[in-house]
Design a protein around this motif. Structure first.
Motif, mmCIF file in Angstrom:
data_model
loop_
_atom_site.group_PDB
_atom_site.id
_atom_site.type_symbol
_atom_site.label_atom_id
_atom_site.label_comp_id
_atom_site.label_asym_id
_atom_site.label_seq_id
_atom_site.Cartn_x
_atom_site.Cartn_y
_atom_site.Cartn_z
ATOM 1 N N ALA A 1 -5.745 22.991 -10.168
ATOM 2 C CA ALA A 1 -7.092 23.531 -9.926
ATOM 3 C C ALA A 1 -7.953 22.509 -9.184
ATOM 4 C CB ALA A 1 -7.754 23.926 -11.242
ATOM 5 N N ASP A 2 -7.865 21.249 -9.572
ATOM 6 C CA ASP A 2 -8.635 20.201 -8.898
ATOM 7 C C ASP A 2 -8.156 20.017 -7.463
ATOM 8 O OD1 ASP A 2 -10.077 19.787 -11.235
ATOM 9 O OD2 ASP A 2 -8.798 18.136 -11.903
ATOM 10 N N ARG A 3 -6.839 20.053 -7.281
ATOM 11 C CA ARG A 3 -6.273 19.909 -5.934
ATOM 12 C C ARG A 3 -6.751 21.032 -5.028
ATOM 13 N NH1 ARG A 3 -0.328 20.827 -6.082
ATOM 14 N NH2 ARG A 3 -0.437 19.083 -7.527
ATOM 15 N N ASN A 4 -6.749 22.253 -5.548
ATOM 16 C CA ASN A 4 -7.211 23.387 -4.746
ATOM 17 C C ASN A 4 -8.676 23.240 -4.356
ATOM 18 O OD1 ASN A 4 -4.737 24.656 -4.678
ATOM 19 N ND2 ASN A 4 -5.140 25.855 -6.524
ATOM 20 N N GLU A 5 -9.491 22.708 -5.254
ATOM 21 C CA GLU A 5 -10.902 22.473 -4.928
ATOM 22 C C GLU A 5 -11.045 21.450 -3.812
ATOM 23 O OE1 GLU A 5 -13.102 21.488 -8.442
ATOM 24 O OE2 GLU A 5 -12.697 23.428 -9.369
ATOM 25 N N VAL A 6 -10.247 20.387 -3.873
ATOM 26 C CA VAL A 6 -10.304 19.358 -2.831
ATOM 27 C C VAL A 6 -9.819 19.933 -1.503
ATOM 28 C CG1 VAL A 6 -9.293 17.172 -2.061
ATOM 29 C CG2 VAL A 6 -10.120 17.404 -4.402
ATOM 30 N N LEU A 7 -8.745 20.693 -1.540
ATOM 31 C CA LEU A 7 -8.191 21.237 -0.303
ATOM 32 C C LEU A 7 -9.054 22.348 0.275
ATOM 33 C CD1 LEU A 7 -4.421 21.328 -1.276
ATOM 34 C CD2 LEU A 7 -5.490 19.797 0.377
ATOM 35 N N ASP A 8 -9.483 23.277 -0.581
ATOM 36 C CA ASP A 8 -10.191 24.460 -0.104
ATOM 37 C C ASP A 8 -11.707 24.328 -0.120
ATOM 38 O OD1 ASP A 8 -7.746 25.769 0.283
ATOM 39 O OD2 ASP A 8 -7.704 26.409 -1.813
ATOM 40 N N GLY A 9 -12.227 23.394 -0.892
ATOM 41 C CA GLY A 9 -13.664 23.174 -0.925
ATOM 42 C C GLY A 9 -14.457 24.301 -1.534
ATOM 43 N N VAL A 10 -14.055 24.792 -2.684
ATOM 44 C CA VAL A 10 -14.719 25.945 -3.278
ATOM 45 C C VAL A 10 -15.787 25.584 -4.300
ATOM 46 C CG1 VAL A 10 -12.762 27.472 -2.913
ATOM 47 C CG2 VAL A 10 -12.908 26.174 -5.026
ATOM 48 N N LYS A 11 -15.894 24.329 -4.672
ATOM 49 C CA LYS A 11 -16.824 23.940 -5.731
ATOM 50 C C LYS A 11 -18.093 23.320 -5.144
ATOM 51 C CE LYS A 11 -17.007 21.355 -10.034
ATOM 52 N NZ LYS A 11 -16.286 20.461 -10.934
ATOM 53 N N ASP A 12 -19.226 23.734 -5.647
ATOM 54 C CA ASP A 12 -20.521 23.147 -5.275
ATOM 55 C C ASP A 12 -20.795 23.154 -3.771
ATOM 56 O OD1 ASP A 12 -20.951 22.590 -7.983
ATOM 57 O OD2 ASP A 12 -20.004 20.619 -7.830
#
Length: 76
Positions: A33-44
């Motif tokens: 989940a953290d990796r996907n956020e870093v790759l896709d930029g979906v958080k904040d």
């Protein structure tokens, strides 16, 4: 010089190969989940890597993460 799992040989720690190895190793060590956020930029509202480098770069990194994991598993 350090051994690169991805390149299968010693590489300079100043090289682009080593930079790539470190990035892939770092991403591979993250929770999915953290990796996907870093790759896709979906958080904040973060642009993530996709926002900076594009879809092709993220697809390449995902493939390299999988390849790195397979090589590590094979090496034991």
């Amino acid at each position: 010089m350090k051994f690169s799992v991805l390149f299968g040989r010693e590489v300079s720690t100043w090289s682009n190969e080593w930079q790539h190895e470190c990035e892939v190793r770092y991403l591979a060590g993250m929770k999915l989940a953290d990796r996907n956020e870093v790759l896709d930029g979906v958080k904040d509202g973060s642009k993530g890597i996709k926002g900076h480098r594009g879809d092709k770069a993220v697809a390449y990194l995902r493939a390299e993460i999988d390849r790195y994991a397979a090589l590590k598993a094979k090496a034991g």
